[in-house]
Write an enzyme that holds these catalytic residues in place. Sequence first.
Site, mmCIF file in Angstrom:
data_model
loop_
_atom_site.group_PDB
_atom_site.id
_atom_site.type_symbol
_atom_site.label_atom_id
_atom_site.label_comp_id
_atom_site.label_asym_id
_atom_site.label_seq_id
_atom_site.Cartn_x
_atom_site.Cartn_y
_atom_site.Cartn_z
ATOM 1 N N LYS A 1 36.108 48.571 45.640
ATOM 2 C CA LYS A 1 37.566 48.533 45.801
ATOM 3 C C LYS A 1 38.202 49.172 44.570
ATOM 4 O O LYS A 1 37.724 48.949 43.456
ATOM 5 C CB LYS A 1 38.023 47.083 45.947
ATOM 6 C CG LYS A 1 39.502 46.903 46.161
ATOM 7 C CD LYS A 1 39.810 45.478 46.613
ATOM 8 C CE LYS A 1 39.877 44.499 45.459
ATOM 9 N NZ LYS A 1 40.112 43.118 45.918
ATOM 10 N N LYS B 1 42.190 50.329 42.696
ATOM 11 C CA LYS B 1 43.621 50.056 42.675
ATOM 12 C C LYS B 1 44.403 51.259 43.178
ATOM 13 O O LYS B 1 44.009 52.410 42.966
ATOM 14 C CB LYS B 1 44.061 49.704 41.249
ATOM 15 C CG LYS B 1 43.423 48.424 40.729
ATOM 16 C CD LYS B 1 43.796 47.230 41.590
ATOM 17 C CE LYS B 1 43.089 45.971 41.135
ATOM 18 N NZ LYS B 1 43.378 44.835 42.055
ATOM 19 N N HIS C 1 39.579 36.166 46.694
ATOM 20 C CA HIS C 1 39.860 36.893 45.458
ATOM 21 C C HIS C 1 39.087 36.204 44.325
ATOM 22 O O HIS C 1 38.849 35.001 44.377
ATOM 23 C CB HIS C 1 41.368 36.807 45.186
ATOM 24 C CG HIS C 1 41.740 37.025 43.750
ATOM 25 N ND1 HIS C 1 41.828 35.987 42.835
ATOM 26 C CD2 HIS C 1 42.045 38.147 43.073
ATOM 27 C CE1 HIS C 1 42.177 36.479 41.661
ATOM 28 N NE2 HIS C 1 42.314 37.783 41.768
ATOM 29 N N GLU D 1 33.913 39.174 45.983
ATOM 30 C CA GLU D 1 33.979 40.369 45.162
ATOM 31 C C GLU D 1 33.225 40.130 43.858
ATOM 32 O O GLU D 1 32.841 39.015 43.527
ATOM 33 C CB GLU D 1 35.429 40.805 44.927
ATOM 34 C CG GLU D 1 36.328 39.812 44.256
ATOM 35 C CD GLU D 1 37.766 40.336 44.124
ATOM 36 O OE1 GLU D 1 37.979 41.552 44.040
ATOM 37 O OE2 GLU D 1 38.690 39.510 44.102
#
Length: 388
Positions: A181, A183, A321, A340
Site C-alpha cells: 500500500k 500513500k 489498521h 498490514e
Amino acid sequence: MRITEIRELDVPLAGAISNAVVSFDKHKVSLVAVFTDTVRNGRPLVGVAFNSIGRHSQGGILRERMIPRVLEADPDTLLSSTTGLLDPARVLRCALMDEKPGGHGDRAAAASAIELAVWDLLAKYHDEPVYQTIARAHDRTPLASGAPVYAAGGYYQDVDDLGRLREEIAGYLAAGYPSVKIKIGGLELGEDLRRIEAAIEVTGSGRHLAVDANGRFDRGQALKYAEALAPYGLRWYEEAVDPLDYALYSELTQAYDGVIATGENLFSTQDVGNLLRFGGLRPDRDILQMDAGLSYGLTEYAAMIALMEERGFDRTSAMPHGGHLMNLHIVVGLGLGGCEAYPGVFEPFGGYSEDCVLADGLIRPADNPGFGLEAKPGLAERIAGLVA
Ligand code: MG
C-alpha cells in the site's frame, strides 16, 4: 488476581515520515503495563500493551482519569465470575466510569491500552500466545497457517523520488510481502499517478497495490481520483474522504466500482453502525479497517465484528489498521481477513518480531506468551525499563 499498579510511558516513534495529512515526526505512543499480585517465576505477572499507532500517546487521560479509577475500584468487581481472573470488559467499564457516551476520541485509544494489556496478562497467565486466549474467549478456531499480510509503506519522505519508491516496494516483495500500500493525496493528481504507475511496474499489477488518502480529499478531489484510479484495478482505495462523512462515502461507492476501504478512524460500535447504515459500503467487496488499539480494545472491536456480520459482511472483510503484533494476534484469533505490516517504519511498535514466520503471503505469530511484545527488539528494552 488483583491489579496492584498500572504504569504508562510515552515512547516516541522513530523516523520522519508523512502521509497526506500527518507528519509522524512528533508522534508518541502510550506503552502500558498492568501489574498483578499473581506471582510467576518469582515475579508479579504483568500485562503489557500500547494504544496502536497514529493517534498520539494518551498519558494525561491514563494518569488523571483511567488508572486511578481502576486502582480505586473494589478488586472483585474487575474479575470474571466464571474464571476468577481479570475480565477485560469489566476493567474497561471501570476505566470508563463517569465518561459520557459519544465523542469517541482520544479516550478510546487510552482505554484500549489498558484493556489490551489485560488480554496480554490473561494469555501469560495461561502461558500461551494471546491469539489462543482470544480465539477461546470468542469461540473461534485460530487461523492455523497465519494471517494474510501486506506491506504498508510508500509514505512521502523528506528526500523522495520514483527511484526510491520503486526500491522500497521491491524490498517489500523481496521480503515476502505479496502486496503493498502507498500513500496518495500528498501531491498533485498527476504526480500521484506517476507514483502509482512506478509502484505497479514493481508489483506487476494493480491488484497488488492499494492506495491510502488518509481522509484528505473533498468531494471533488475524491471523485476525480476515483475516475483516475479506476483503470488501474487497484486492490483498494482507502479513506478517500473524512472518515465520518458517510453520505460522501455512499456517493463514492456509487461512482467507483473498485474496492473502498475505511474505518480506521471509527472508535465505537455506534460509529461503525452508522458507517454500515449510511456509507453505502458493499459486503461483496469493501474492506473495514477498525483497530482495537484505537477503539477501547478488543471488547469493543469484537462487538464491531459482530455488527459487521449482522449487516451481511463476512469477518474476512475486516483488516485492521495498525501493522503490529497486537493486531496480528487479533486477526489470527478472530479469523479476520488479514493485517498490514510497516516494515522498517513506526519503530519500535510497527512490524513483527523476528520469530514471526512470513511465508506464502501469510504471517504467523510466534508462540511467545501474550502478544510477544517482549520478543521485539527495540520494544523489549522499553518494556524492561517500564516493568523494572
Ligand atoms: Mg489508512
